[in-house]
Enzyme design. Structure first.
Site, PDB file in Angstrom:
ATOM      1  N   ASP A 186       0.830  -1.225   0.059  1.00 46.22           N
ATOM      2  CA  ASP A 186      -0.026  -0.033  -0.058  1.00 46.22           C
ATOM      3  C   ASP A 186       0.873   1.404  -0.128  1.00 46.22           C
ATOM      4  O   ASP A 186       1.830   1.375   0.959  1.00 46.22           O
ATOM      5  CB  ASP A 186      -0.886  -0.124   1.260  1.00 46.22           C
ATOM      6  CG  ASP A 186      -2.103   0.972   1.159  1.00 46.22           C
ATOM      7  OD1 ASP A 186      -2.168   1.831  -0.106  1.00 46.22           O
ATOM      8  OD2 ASP A 186      -2.948   1.083   2.301  1.00 46.22           O
ATOM      9  N   GLU A 200      -2.482   0.359  -4.376  1.00 44.62           N
ATOM     10  CA  GLU A 200      -2.652  -0.918  -3.517  1.00 44.62           C
ATOM     11  C   GLU A 200      -2.750  -2.169  -4.306  1.00 44.62           C
ATOM     12  O   GLU A 200      -3.539  -2.184  -5.311  1.00 44.62           O
ATOM     13  CB  GLU A 200      -3.858  -0.626  -2.667  1.00 44.62           C
ATOM     14  CG  GLU A 200      -4.055  -1.441  -1.215  1.00 44.62           C
ATOM     15  CD  GLU A 200      -5.372  -1.297  -0.858  1.00 44.62           C
ATOM     16  OE1 GLU A 200      -5.912  -2.203  -0.047  1.00 44.62           O
ATOM     17  OE2 GLU A 200      -5.814  -0.014  -1.145  1.00 44.62           O
TER      18      GLU A 200
END
Ligand SMILES: [Mg+2]
Length: 397
Positions: free
Chosen positions: A16, A112
Site C-alpha cells: 500500500d 494498493e
C-alpha cells in the site's frame, strides 16, 4: 510427497503506497514536504478529502472526511484539488514494478495490490527479502514510499501493511496469524461494519482475540454462517468468495446533497467517492461486478437509472468510476440541479483472476503464465493456480 514443505506455505504480500496522492504532489512540488497537505474538494464546498499528508493526519484529518470538517480541524493546511492523470501514471509505474516480482498481481485500487510470492523464492530469496527488495525498488524507480504486510493470507497481510505504516514492513510468521490479530479491535477485520460491530460489542467482544476465544460454536449460534466466517477470519485465514453462500446480488452506495447542486466538479468527486466505497465492498466480499449503474435524482425528484455491462468484470475503483462518470455525462441534462447520486454494481461474480498491469520486459512470458493460470483457474478452481506456480518454479531448477 515430492514437494518441499515450504512450497505449500502461501506467501501473500500486500503493498500500500503511503499517502499516495499527497506523495505524488510532493514529488512534483518538493516545497510541500513536511507540510499539512490535503488533496480533495474545494475546502469551502461540500466534497470530501481524497488524501491527507501525515502532517495533516495529526490533526485528525483522514480521507473520505467532508472537506469542510477537515478545514475546521486543520485550517492552515495546504488544500489541493489534485492531479488524477499524474496519479494514474504513477500507479501504472508501480503496477509495472509489481509485475516484475510475480505474475500473480491483484491491483485492488490505484495505490494498493496483493502480490502472491508463493514459489518465487528462486527469484527473490526468502519472501522477507523479496518484500524488502520491492520497497527499495519502488522507492528507487518512483521516489515514493510504500508499506508492506507479508503473511500466509490476504486478510493478515492487508492488516499488517496498515500496522506497518508509514514506510514499514511487517512480516507475520506462519503460525502466528491469530496471535498477531488478537489484540486488534474487531473493526479492523474486513466485513465488520456499523451493524455488526455494536452487536459484537454488546456481547463483550471488542478485540479479534475475543472472537477467537468465543469459538466457532458460540459464534455460529449467535450469527449463523456469518459467525463461522468471523471465527475463520479471527484465525487469520482467507475466506474466498466462493465460500459465501449468501453473497449480495448488488452493491451500491448513494448520497443526497444538503443543497441541490449543478457543480460539475462536486458531482464528479461524489461519483469518485461512491465508486471507491462500492469498490471496497466488492473487494471485501472478493467479488467482481459485470454491470455498473448510475442513479441520478433531480431537484424535482425525477429519478433516472442507467447501467452498462463491462467486457471484463471488475472490482477496481477506477473502472467503476470511469463507467459511472460516462453514464453520468450521458444522462445529466445539465439544466437541472441534482439532489441525489448513486453508484451501483450488479451481476456480481466470484473471484475472477486479475492479470494486473503487465508492461514489464518479460511481459509476454508473464502474460502467458497468467493466462495459463486463468485457464487453469477457470477449469479447476483456485487450487489449480498454485499448481501453475509450482510448475514455473520447477522449471527454474
Ligand atoms: Mg495507500
Amino acid at each position: 510427497m515430492t514437494q518441499s514443505p515450504n512450497r505449500s506455505i502461501r506467501q501473500i504480500l500486500h503493498v500500500d503506497m503511503d499517502a499516495f496522492f499527497v506523495s505524488v504532489e510532493e514529488l512534483e512540488n518538493p516545497s510541500l514536504k513536511g507540510e499539512p497537505v490535503i488533496v480533495g474538494a474545494d475546502p469551502d464546498g461540500r466534497g470530501v478529502v481524497a488524501a491527507a499528508s501525515y502532517e495533516a493526519r495529526k490533526f485528525g484529518v483522514h480521507s473520505a472526511m467532508p472537506i469542510r470538517t477537515a478545514k475546521k480541524l486543520c485550517p492552515h493546511a495546504i488544500f489541493l484539488r489534485g492531479h488524477h492523470e499524474k496519479y494514474r501514471e504513477y500507479s501504472d509505474k508501480i503496477g509495472q514494478i509489481f509485475s516484475e516480482f510475480t505474475p500473480v498481481v491483484e491491483m485492488v485500487s490505484i495505490d494498493e495490490a496483493y502480490l502472491d510470492l508463493t514459489g518465487c523464492e528462486r527469484l527473490h530469496g526468502s519472501p522477507l527479502h523479496g518484500a524488502d527488495k520491492l520497497i527499495r525498488t519502488v522507492k528507487d524507480r518512483t521516489g515514493l514510499n510504500c508499506s508492506v504486510g507479508l503473511s500466509t493470507s490476504h486478510l493478515v497481510s492487508k492488516i499488517a501493511s496498515d500496522q506497518a505504516k508509514p514506510h514499514g514492513l511487517l512480516f507475520v510468521l506462519p503460525g502466528y496469524e491469530a496471535k498477531f490479530l488478537a489484540p486488534l479491535p474487531i473493526r479492523r477485520l474486513p466485513g465488520i461494519g456499523k451493524v455488526t460491530e455494536p452487536e459484537l460489542l454488546s456481547r463483550g467482544i471488542s478485540s479479534i482475540g475475543d472472537l477467537a476465544r468465543a469459538g466457532p460454536e458460540k459464534l455460529k449460534e449467535w450469527f449463523g454462517k456469518y459467525g463461522e466466517w468471523l471465527y475463520t477470519k479471527s484465525q487469520g485465514l482467507d475466506i474466498e468468495a466462493y465460500e459465501y453462500s449468501e453473497e449480495p446480488k448488488s452493491i451500491s452506495h448513494e448520497t443526497t446533497y444538503d443543497t441541490d447542486t449543478d457543480d460539475v466538479e462536486e458531482l464528479e468527486r461524489t461519483l469518485s467517492y461512491l465508486s471507491q466505497l462500492v469498490g471496497r465492498r466488492l473487494r471485501d466480499h472478493r467479488l467482481f461486478a459485470r454491470t455498473v449503474g448510475l442513479k441520478l435524482r433531480y431537484a424535482d425528484f425525477r429519478t433516472l437509472t442507467r447501467d452498462v455491462t463491462l467486457a471484463e468484470p471488475t472490482h477496481l475503483d477506477s473502472v467503476i468510476f470511469e463507467n459511472a462518470l460516462r453514464l453520468f455525462e450521458k444522462t445529466w441534462n445539465r439544466k437541472q440541479k441534482i439532489r441525489l447520486l448513486g453508484v451501483r454494481t450488479s451481476n456480481l461474480e466470484k473471484g475472477v483472476f486479475q492479470r494486473g498491469l503487465l508492461e514489464a520486459p518479460q511481459k509476454e512470458k508473464l502474460e502467458r503464465l497468467a493466462q495459463t493460470a486463468d485457464q487453469l483457474r477457470n477449469r479447476f478452481g483456485f487450487d489449480a493456480v498454485k499448481l501453475a506456480r509450482s510448475l514455473e518454479s520447477d522449471k527454474k531448477k
